[in-house]
Enzyme design. Structure first.
Site, PDB file in Angstrom:
ATOM      1  N   ASP A 137      43.908  22.849  43.069  1.00 59.06           N
ATOM      2  CA  ASP A 137      43.129  21.945  42.148  1.00 59.06           C
ATOM      3  C   ASP A 137      41.842  22.159  42.180  1.00 59.06           C
ATOM      4  OD1 ASP A 137      42.893  22.869  45.007  1.00 59.06           O
ATOM      5  OD2 ASP A 137      41.269  21.331  45.860  1.00 59.06           O
ATOM      6  N   HIS A 143      32.152  24.634  38.384  1.00 59.56           N
ATOM      7  CA  HIS A 143      31.531  24.102  38.672  1.00 59.56           C
ATOM      8  C   HIS A 143      31.405  22.904  37.966  1.00 59.56           C
ATOM      9  CE1 HIS A 143      32.768  23.884  43.679  1.00 59.56           C
ATOM     10  NE2 HIS A 143      33.668  24.545  42.945  1.00 59.56           N
ATOM     11  N   GLU A 186      39.795  34.354  43.689  1.00 55.95           N
ATOM     12  CA  GLU A 186      38.432  33.076  43.722  1.00 55.95           C
ATOM     13  C   GLU A 186      37.672  34.179  42.373  1.00 55.95           C
ATOM     14  OE1 GLU A 186      37.733  30.260  44.312  1.00 55.95           O
ATOM     15  OE2 GLU A 186      39.046  29.666  46.218  1.00 55.95           O
ATOM     16  N   ASP A 230      37.605  28.474  38.173  1.00 58.73           N
ATOM     17  CA  ASP A 230      37.288  28.348  39.790  1.00 58.73           C
ATOM     18  C   ASP A 230      38.864  27.345  39.650  1.00 58.73           C
ATOM     19  OD1 ASP A 230      37.518  28.149  42.265  1.00 58.73           O
ATOM     20  OD2 ASP A 230      35.343  27.196  41.849  1.00 58.73           O
ATOM     21  N   HIS A 248      43.953  28.288  44.545  1.00 54.21           N
ATOM     22  CA  HIS A 248      44.229  26.898  44.506  1.00 54.21           C
ATOM     23  C   HIS A 248      44.024  26.075  42.850  1.00 54.21           C
ATOM     24  CE1 HIS A 248      39.784  26.674  43.153  1.00 54.21           C
ATOM     25  NE2 HIS A 248      39.560  26.701  44.155  1.00 54.21           N
ATOM     26  N   GLU A 280      41.270  23.061  47.985  1.00 57.21           N
ATOM     27  CA  GLU A 280      40.349  23.810  47.961  1.00 57.21           C
ATOM     28  C   GLU A 280      39.309  23.600  48.088  1.00 57.21           C
ATOM     29  OE1 GLU A 280      37.865  27.325  48.571  1.00 57.21           O
ATOM     30  OE2 GLU A 280      38.184  25.959  46.990  1.00 57.21           O
ATOM     31  N   GLU A 281      38.860  22.724  47.771  1.00 57.32           N
ATOM     32  CA  GLU A 281      37.871  21.720  47.239  1.00 57.32           C
ATOM     33  C   GLU A 281      37.491  20.587  47.268  1.00 57.32           C
ATOM     34  OE1 GLU A 281      35.583  23.599  45.217  1.00 57.32           O
ATOM     35  OE2 GLU A 281      37.023  24.908  43.531  1.00 57.32           O
TER      36      GLU A 281
HETATM   37 ZN   LIG Z   1      38.086  28.143  44.198  1.00 55.49          ZN
END
Ligand SMILES: [Zn+2]
Length: 398
Positions: free
Chosen positions: A76, A368, A170, A107, A74, A141-142
């Site tokens: 995003d 994150h 990932e 990520d 992903h 995805e997020e």
């Molecule tokens: Zn991820």
């Protein structure tokens, strides 16, 4: 000739696209610009569903025969949070002392940047792959994950796409690149149980039924005994009650209802259905055995609601894929790889319905977080690993 052989340049380009879910932010456009010159046929599609943001996605393929290896991921990213807390611009991709900073660094724009570079190097050395390679990349995805990987897989399958294996990029390594790949995931099931009582005055309990008296019994039955002891491939299943609510703010009122929400992360001892049956059995047993007053006949009245969608547990049983991934990682890093099923759910739960999937990417420590970052050296190492996986996987299939 493609310019995409450098994972550092690829990642800087991607980080500088502010693609916070649901914004595309230019990231898929940038990825398409890397893949098209290599000979990939790139398709972009937007998926929509009432009540959720429209999401842009990308599917790109090179080659038309089998075997077919897919890379999934992903573009995003999660929001920046408090931007003032960052010591480097979150979409700047600054490199300081061998570390690149930016949202999505690990990520998982980093994983995509490395796989693109690995494919570019493979094609530069060997020409087009001995089969097909594809990128299945979502921008969702997020977020709610409604207009993302699940729909993208269905869309591609509907037009005849079939895959033999998938690498999901990932971040899987807890501390050091080469520590851990994921070959399955625990399942996840969420429910809410509500005990129905009778509201009343705390000084006149004979006129009321306190639902919390029943809830304590049901909660105890949910927690104990343990659901299982785990297996060779999975940690023990675990149930957590995440909240118990009555909505009551008065200390002299017995509430009318009490609700408890719980989530279970479960091993391969269970299917979604068998686990639901076990939880229902436990709640029924507790409800039959107890009442809402010391002198009140059982059973306790309750309602049970399952939140959807649950995630099934899965384990990848493709010896070729797993051994190619393991040997490539161990040869490049010199470390002993752990094949794990730990952690939360991922988009692998959708991919596993189409082909065997193994997850391996960067070190996830800063994902994150403020100042998300990646060691630039890791980008080169991961690219080397992916390039080796590509070469060895196609060689193993022909
Ligand atoms: Zn991820």
């Amino acid at each position: 000739m493609s310019q995409a052989t450098d994972p550092v340049a690829n990642l800087q380009t991607l980080i500088r696209c502010p693609s916070v879910t649901p914004q595309e932010g230019g990231a898929l456009h940038a990825l398409a610009s890397m893949l098209a010159p290599m000979g990939f046929e790139v398709e972009r599609m937007t998926f929509t569903e009432h009540g959720t943001p429209d999401i842009e996605n990308l599917y790109a393929r090179i080659g038309d025969g089998g075997p077919h290896l897919m890379f999934a991921g992903h573009t995003d990213v999660v929001p920046v949070g408090n931007e003032d807390a960052w010591t480097h611009a979150p979409f700047g991709a600054d490199i300081v002392d061998g570390v690149m900073y930016g949202r999505g660094a690990v990520d998982m724009k980093g994983g995509i940047a490395c796989f693109v570079a690995a494919v570019a190097r493979h094609i530069e050395k060997h020409g087009a792959p001995a089969g097909s390679l594809s990128f299945l990349i979502t921008g969702d995805e997020e977020g709610p994950a409604i207009n993302g990987t699940a729909k993208l897989l269905q869309w591609a399958a509907d037009k005849g796409e079939r895959w033999d294996a998938c690498i999901l990029g990932e971040p899987t390594n807890p501390d050091t690149l080469g520590d851990m790949a994921k070959i399955g995931r625990r399942g996840s099931l969420t429910g809410v149980v509500t005990v129905i009582g009778t509201q009343g005055h705390v000084a006149y309990p004979h006129l009321a039924d306190n639902p919390l008296r029943g809830m304590t019994q049901i909660a105890a039955a949910l927690f104990d005994p343990p659901l299982d002891a785990g297996s060779d491939d999975f940690q023990p299943s675990n149930l957590e009650i995440t909240t118990i609510d009555t909505g009551n703010t008065a200390t002299n009122v017995i509430p009318a209802r009490a609700s408890a929400a719980f989530n279970i992360r479960f091993s391969d001892h269970w299917t979604v259905d068998s686990l639901k049956a076990e939880i229902e059995r436990r709640i029924h047993a507790a409800a039959e055995a107890h009442g809402l007053r010391p002198d009140r006949a059982s059973p306790i009245r309750f309602e049970l609601e399952w939140k959807s969608p649950p995630s099934a547990v899965f384990l990848t049983r493709d010896d070729t894929l797993v051994s190619v991934v393991r040997s490539s990682i161990e040869a490049v890093t010199g470390r002993e790889l752990e094949l794990s099923t730990s952690g939360g759910t991922s988009d692998a739960r959708y991919i596993k319905d189409y082909c065997p999937v193994v997850e391996f990417g960067l070190v996830g420590k800063t994902m994150h977080m403020v100042d998300e970052c990646v060691d630039v050296a890791d980008l080169e190492t991961l690219t080397t690993i992916y390039e080796r996986i590509i070469g060895d996987w196609f060689a193993s299939r022909t």
